[in-house]
Design a protein around this motif. Structure first.
Motif, short mmCIF file in Angstrom:
data_model
loop_
_atom_site.label_atom_id
_atom_site.label_comp_id
_atom_site.label_asym_id
_atom_site.label_seq_id
_atom_site.Cartn_x
_atom_site.Cartn_y
_atom_site.Cartn_z
N GLY A 75 0.80 -1.20 0.00
CA GLY A 75 0.00 0.00 0.00
C GLY A 75 0.84 1.26 0.00
O GLY A 75 0.56 2.22 -0.73
N SER A 76 1.89 1.27 0.82
CA SER A 76 2.74 2.46 0.87
C SER A 76 3.50 2.64 -0.43
O SER A 76 3.71 3.77 -0.89
CB SER A 76 3.71 2.36 2.05
N VAL A 77 3.91 1.52 -1.05
CA VAL A 77 4.59 1.62 -2.34
C VAL A 77 3.64 2.16 -3.40
O VAL A 77 3.99 3.06 -4.18
CB VAL A 77 5.15 0.24 -2.76
N SER A 78 2.42 1.64 -3.42
CA SER A 78 1.44 2.09 -4.42
C SER A 78 1.15 3.57 -4.27
O SER A 78 1.07 4.30 -5.26
CB SER A 78 0.14 1.29 -4.26
N HIS A 79 0.99 4.02 -3.04
CA HIS A 79 0.69 5.42 -2.82
C HIS A 79 1.85 6.31 -3.25
O HIS A 79 1.65 7.34 -3.89
CB HIS A 79 0.35 5.68 -1.35
N LEU A 164 6.33 -4.81 -7.78
CA LEU A 164 6.25 -3.69 -8.72
C LEU A 164 4.94 -3.71 -9.51
O LEU A 164 4.27 -2.68 -9.66
CB LEU A 164 7.44 -3.73 -9.68
N VAL A 165 4.57 -4.89 -10.02
CA VAL A 165 3.35 -4.96 -10.83
C VAL A 165 2.12 -4.76 -9.96
O VAL A 165 1.16 -4.09 -10.36
CB VAL A 165 3.28 -6.30 -11.59
N ARG A 166 2.13 -5.30 -8.73
CA ARG A 166 0.98 -5.10 -7.85
C ARG A 166 0.77 -3.62 -7.55
O ARG A 166 -0.36 -3.15 -7.43
CB ARG A 166 1.16 -5.86 -6.53
N SER A 167 1.87 -2.88 -7.42
CA SER A 167 1.76 -1.45 -7.16
C SER A 167 1.08 -0.74 -8.32
O SER A 167 0.17 0.08 -8.12
CB SER A 167 3.14 -0.85 -6.91
N LEU A 168 1.49 -1.05 -9.55
CA LEU A 168 0.88 -0.43 -10.72
C LEU A 168 -0.59 -0.85 -10.86
O LEU A 168 -1.45 -0.01 -11.16
CB LEU A 168 1.64 -0.82 -11.99
N ASP A 254 -8.55 0.74 -0.22
CA ASP A 254 -9.41 -0.42 -0.45
C ASP A 254 -8.73 -1.45 -1.33
O ASP A 254 -8.87 -2.66 -1.14
CB ASP A 254 -10.73 0.02 -1.10
N GLU A 255 -7.97 -0.95 -2.33
CA GLU A 255 -7.27 -1.85 -3.23
C GLU A 255 -6.19 -2.63 -2.49
O GLU A 255 -5.99 -3.83 -2.71
CB GLU A 255 -6.66 -1.08 -4.39
N THR A 256 -5.48 -1.97 -1.56
CA THR A 256 -4.47 -2.66 -0.76
C THR A 256 -5.12 -3.73 0.10
O THR A 256 -4.60 -4.84 0.22
CB THR A 256 -3.71 -1.66 0.13
N ALA A 257 -6.29 -3.39 0.67
CA ALA A 257 -7.00 -4.38 1.47
C ALA A 257 -7.44 -5.55 0.60
O ALA A 257 -7.40 -6.71 1.02
CB ALA A 257 -8.21 -3.73 2.14
N ARG A 258 -7.86 -5.27 -0.63
CA ARG A 258 -8.29 -6.34 -1.54
C ARG A 258 -7.11 -7.21 -1.93
O ARG A 258 -7.24 -8.43 -2.02
CB ARG A 258 -8.94 -5.73 -2.77
N GLN A 259 -5.94 -6.60 -2.13
CA GLN A 259 -4.75 -7.39 -2.44
C GLN A 259 -4.39 -8.28 -1.26
O GLN A 259 -3.97 -9.43 -1.44
CB GLN A 259 -3.59 -6.48 -2.83
N SER A 260 -4.56 -7.74 -0.04
CA SER A 260 -4.32 -8.57 1.14
C SER A 260 -5.31 -9.72 1.20
O SER A 260 -4.97 -10.84 1.58
CB SER A 260 -4.43 -7.71 2.41
N GLU A 261 -6.56 -9.42 0.79
CA GLU A 261 -7.58 -10.47 0.75
C GLU A 261 -7.17 -11.57 -0.23
O GLU A 261 -7.27 -12.75 0.08
CB GLU A 261 -8.92 -9.87 0.31
N SER A 262 -6.68 -11.17 -1.40
CA SER A 262 -6.29 -12.18 -2.38
C SER A 262 -5.09 -12.99 -1.89
O SER A 262 -4.97 -14.17 -2.19
CB SER A 262 -5.98 -11.52 -3.73
N SER A 263 -4.20 -12.36 -1.11
CA SER A 263 -3.07 -13.09 -0.55
C SER A 263 -3.55 -14.10 0.48
O SER A 263 -3.06 -15.22 0.54
CB SER A 263 -2.08 -12.12 0.10
N ARG A 264 -4.55 -13.70 1.30
CA ARG A 264 -5.09 -14.64 2.28
C ARG A 264 -5.80 -15.80 1.59
O ARG A 264 -5.69 -16.95 1.99
CB ARG A 264 -6.05 -13.92 3.22
N LEU A 265 -6.55 -15.47 0.54
CA LEU A 265 -7.22 -16.53 -0.20
C LEU A 265 -6.22 -17.51 -0.77
O LEU A 265 -6.40 -18.73 -0.71
CB LEU A 265 -8.05 -15.92 -1.34
N TYR A 266 -5.13 -16.98 -1.29
CA TYR A 266 -4.09 -17.81 -1.88
C TYR A 266 -3.49 -18.73 -0.84
O TYR A 266 -3.12 -19.87 -1.11
CB TYR A 266 -3.00 -16.92 -2.47
N ALA A 267 -3.40 -18.23 0.42
CA ALA A 267 -2.83 -19.04 1.49
C ALA A 267 -3.79 -20.12 1.97
O ALA A 267 -3.46 -20.93 2.81
CB ALA A 267 -2.44 -18.14 2.66
#
Length: 281
Positions: A75-79, A164-168, A254-267
């Motif tokens: 999230g901090s990288v994206s911002h 890098l790609v997740r940030s973009l 919200d997008e950072t939270a969604r990426q975290s959600e996808s990481s949890r799903l993946y786990a």
């Protein structure tokens, strides 16, 4: 010119934070840091202000005070990247072309890794089911469709490429959420037929990933991105990337939270394995 004392202290503390030295998530009390560095209180306080300005700590006052650590994340990288793009007045077309260049490589990398493929299978199944159920509800459909991209990018085996790609993608997704609401209000959101085409493209990309057809996975991902970007770029392609407005900041959060959600799903957290079309691949 020699670095100031405060900058030297900030540099040492920054290195400790990034290397995970303070496992409690809080820096030692200021008196302890003064003793450790052998300095007076003023340069230490200035060093803490430097780190707070960088977003690495939050200094809390009072008896229960201390410096709470915030290790950098996606999230901090994206911002930071989003702010840099806006500061340089970069248009959405430019951001879109970069994503078109890099994101398809993530599909290729995922398709080449057996462990990633097997972990992705139930998560992708669930996402495609939710996306299909959202057809007809523009903003909800956009949310679920964007999550498909998040899931694939989030599991890219190469960590540097993934960050890098997740940030973009996070920056683009925040813009696309805004576009979805505005387009819906204008009556210009893609029709249900086009939404079904998007779902079909996601299924095809997932099929190629699961079958380890790497070149085809990359090709389908690139073709889909080219097509899916057009609706947004036709309306808003000349807009400057927005990372500072209240809506953009909320979107990135919200997008950072969604990426975290996808990481949890993946786990494998709370992801039921169901028999759908992917199971038969």
């Amino acid at each position: 010119m020699q670095p100031r004392l405060a900058e030297l202290i900030a540099s040492e503390l920054r290195e400790q934070i990034l290397n995970g030295v303070h496992s409690t998530g809080i820096l030692p009390k200021q008196d302890a840091l003064v003793a450790t560095f052998g300095v007076s209180a003023p340069p230490l306080r200035e060093a803490l202000r430097i780190l707070e300005g960088e977003g690495l700590i939050t200094v809390r006052r009072g008896k229960a005070g201390g410096a709470l650590i915030h290790k950098p994340d996606g999230g901090s990288v994206s911002h930071a990247v989003g702010m840099a793009l806006q500061g340089d007045q970069i248009h959405l077309r430019d951001l879109g072309s970069s994503i078109l260049m890099f994101e398809p490589m993530c599909a290729l990398m995922c398709s080449s890794d057996e462990n990633v493929r097997e972990s992705l299978r139930p998560v992708v199944e669930q996402n495609l089911e939710r996306t299909e159920a959202a057809i007809g509800d523009g903003p909800t459909f956009t949310h679920e469709a964007r999550l498909f991209h998040d899931i694939v990018v989030a599991q890219t085996p190469n960590a540097t490429t993934r960050l890098l790609v997740r940030s973009l993608v996070a920056i683009w997704s925040a813009q696309e959420e805004t576009w979805a609401h505005e387009a819906a209000d204008l009556g210009k959101y893609p029709t249900e037929a086009l939404q079904k085409e998007v779902l079909g493209a996601h299924k095809k990309i997932a099929e190629k990933i699961m079958k380890s057809e790497s070149a085809a996975a990359e090709r389908y991902a690139r073709s889909h991105l080219e097509a899916s970007q057009q609706s947004m770029l036709q309306l808003f392609g000349d807009r400057v990337v927005d990372a500072s407005s209240a809506r953009a900041v909320r979107g990135l959060r919200d997008e950072t939270a969604r990426q975290s959600e996808s990481s949890r799903l993946y786990a494998g957290v709370d992801v039921p394995i169901t028999r759908t079309w992917v199971s038969s691949l």
